[in-house]
Design a protein around this motif. Structure first.
Motif, PDB file in Angstrom:
ATOM      1  N   PRO A  82       0.799  -1.235   0.000  1.00  8.92           N
ATOM      2  CA  PRO A  82       0.000   0.000   0.000  1.00  8.92           C
ATOM      3  C   PRO A  82       0.830   1.283   0.000  1.00  8.92           C
ATOM      4  O   PRO A  82       0.317   2.352  -0.358  1.00  8.92           O
ATOM      5  CB  PRO A  82      -0.818  -0.119   1.295  1.00  8.92           C
ATOM      6  N   LEU A  83       2.099   1.195   0.382  1.00  9.56           N
ATOM      7  CA  LEU A  83       2.947   2.385   0.457  1.00  9.56           C
ATOM      8  C   LEU A  83       3.629   2.711  -0.861  1.00  9.56           C
ATOM      9  O   LEU A  83       4.125   3.815  -1.046  1.00  9.56           O
ATOM     10  CB  LEU A  83       4.022   2.200   1.540  1.00  9.56           C
ATOM     11  N   GLY A  84       3.674   1.747  -1.769  1.00  6.73           N
ATOM     12  CA  GLY A  84       4.432   1.939  -2.987  1.00  6.73           C
ATOM     13  C   GLY A  84       5.903   1.609  -2.774  1.00  6.73           C
ATOM     14  O   GLY A  84       6.352   1.415  -1.646  1.00  6.73           O
ATOM     15  N   PHE A  85       6.654   1.524  -3.859  1.00  8.73           N
ATOM     16  CA  PHE A  85       8.073   1.163  -3.819  1.00  8.73           C
ATOM     17  C   PHE A  85       8.286  -0.128  -3.035  1.00  8.73           C
ATOM     18  O   PHE A  85       9.323  -0.325  -2.395  1.00  8.73           O
ATOM     19  CB  PHE A  85       8.919   2.276  -3.190  1.00  8.73           C
ATOM     20  N   GLN A  86       7.283  -1.030  -3.072  1.00  7.05           N
ATOM     21  CA  GLN A  86       7.309  -2.185  -2.185  1.00  7.05           C
ATOM     22  C   GLN A  86       8.450  -3.151  -2.476  1.00  7.05           C
ATOM     23  O   GLN A  86       9.041  -3.716  -1.540  1.00  7.05           O
ATOM     24  CB  GLN A  86       5.965  -2.924  -2.225  1.00  7.05           C
TER      25      GLN A  86
END
Length: 202
Positions: A82-86
């Protein structure tokens, strides 16, 4: 030695912070070094509200570096998605957990970890332990540039030296106030009518 303008800025900023600091789960008292590090690691290029939505669940699932070391990278990716750049974040966390039982407690050692820069290292040690370290990102630089004007240096090395000199003994309160002032008042489109520096105090 601070100039009169710098001293007044610091005093006014701390006074502003007493009434205006935001509340986030990673700012709760007695957070461990690891817990603060996780927050600062996630906050890079990610809105605080997004991190706040993921942070408690992540810590429940991975309360220490040991749990990260023992889990698969795919599970980390799922938790961070959900935060991105996972993928990048999961890979870096896995590398850190695989080579460290505990996080370093010196900024230069923290900086050597994957995807950890000066800001994350200093913020982690300041907010977890109270270390007298400056936190300098684009928003903080904008505040200093606008409020202290000609005193703000041009080179990155001089900016770091400049900000370190201004940090008082209560580094946590000062740095939190600085971050929140930049986020709430001295934004890209500043709310100058709400700025203490616009009232002739600086």
């Amino acid at each position: 030695m601070l100039s009169e303008t710098e001293r007044r800025f610091r005093e006014d900023l701390l006074e502003w912070g007493e009434e205006n600091l935001r509340e986030y789960p990673w700012r709760e008292p007695d957070r461990t070094l690891y817990e603060v590090f996780v927050a600062e690691f996630f906050l890079t290029q990610t809105p605080a509200e997004n991190v706040a939505a993921v942070y408690p669940g992540f810590l429940e699932r991975f309360p220490t570096l040991d749990e990260i070391a023992e889990t698969s990278e795919d599970e980390l990716v799922e938790a961070i998605e959900p935060l991105g750049f996972q993928n990048m974040r999961a890979e870096a966390l896995k590398q850190i957990a695989s080579t460290h039982d505990h996080l370093p407690t010196e900024p230069e050692s923290l900086i050597e970890l994957p995807r950890v820069g000066r800001y994350v290292a200093n913020a982690t040690l300041c907010f977890a332990r109270g270390d007298r370290l400056p936190v300098l990102d684009r928003n903080v630089g904008r505040v200093y540039n606008r409020v202290l004007r000609d005193a703000w240096p041009e080179t990155e090395a001089d900016k770091l030296t400049f900000t370190k000199r201004l940090v008082p003994d209560d580094a946590q309160a000062y740095n939190l106030s600085l971050l929140d002032f930049g986020a709430l008042v001295c934004q890209t489109e500043p709310l100058c009518e709400q700025c203490f520096a616009n009232e002739g105090t600086v």
